[in-house]
Design an enzyme around this catalytic site. Structure first.
Site: not given
Ligand code: PCA
Length: 220
Positions: A95, A85, A148, A171
């Site tokens: 969401r 990211e 996140c 991610h």
């Molecule tokens: N993914 C979510 C929150 C916790 C996670 O592992 C996100 O992408 O916001």
């Protein structure tokens, strides 16, 4: 030596959310806890998938450890590659409710904070290092507007005056055992993710590298 003076790096993962039995971030990050990487001890911590509790836990962990580098990790089910990211935005627009049932809409992460922060991780070097190791990865320009992104933003906000500490967010796809419950969804196995985490930490701790111009962003 106290945990503050022993050179350390911080990895965070999240608890499962959205009805999933596991979260690949914590499943893999936790396996590196206590490992030594290039002279640094890895501290792995689990963050609640809840807006308020994730913020307070992150604050506490950063106070405790004074890490030399931070990689926060989360699940992005449906993505096919590791997503490095690049930008955290000052927006929460949930969401789905978080694990405490809270679903904030159209709120800033930090009232009066900058619109966005860029990751201070060497994302392009990390991308090349992952690809060299045969691990699919991409640069992403959106970490979403859920927990996140909030953690990513708060991390950048907290370390804004410490530019020497590379910090950012990554991610991951689902684990295979999750993907079988989502027909057609891509996945990445835990051993590959763990290998990727080591590579990303090493790259973040290395002196800045001169890399060729590459563009490798997601289309969203
Ligand atoms: N993914 C979510 C929150 C916790 C996670 O592992 C996100 O992408 O916001």
């Amino acid at each position: 030596m106290s945990s503050k003076t022993r050179p350390s790096v911080l990895l965070t993962g999240f608890e499962p959310f959205g009805g999933e039995p596991v979260n690949p971030s914590w499943e893999t990050v936790r396996r590196l806890d206590g490992e030594r990487i290039d002279g640094y001890t890895v501290n792995a911590r689990c963050l609640p998938t809840a807006f308020a509790d994730a913020a307070s836990t992150l604050r506490e962990v950063l106070r405790e450890h004074a890490p030399a580098a931070v990689i926060a990790v989360g699940q992005a089910g449906g993505r096919a590659q590791i997503s490095l990211e690049r930008v955290a935005i000052n927006l929460i627009d949930a969401r789905i409710p978080d694990n405490t049932g809270v679903q904030p809409i159209d709120r800033p992460v930090v009232t009066g904070g900058p619109a966005a922060y860029f990751s201070t991780l060497p994302v392009k070097s990390m991308l090349l290092a992952l690809r060299d190791a045969g691990i699919p990865a991409e640069i992403s320009h959106t970490a979403g507007t859920y927990v996140c992104n909030q953690v990513f933003y708060l991390l950048c906000h907290a370390l804004h005056d410490r530019p020497e500490v590379p910090a950012g967010f990554v991610h991951t796809p689902y684990l295979p055992e999750q993907a079988v419950q989502h027909s057609g969804a891509p996945s990445m196995d835990a051993d590959t993710l763990i290998r990727a985490l080591r590579i990303m930490l090493r790259t973040a701790l290395a002196p800045p590298a001169c890399i060729p111009p590459i563009t490798a962003g997601r289309e969203d």
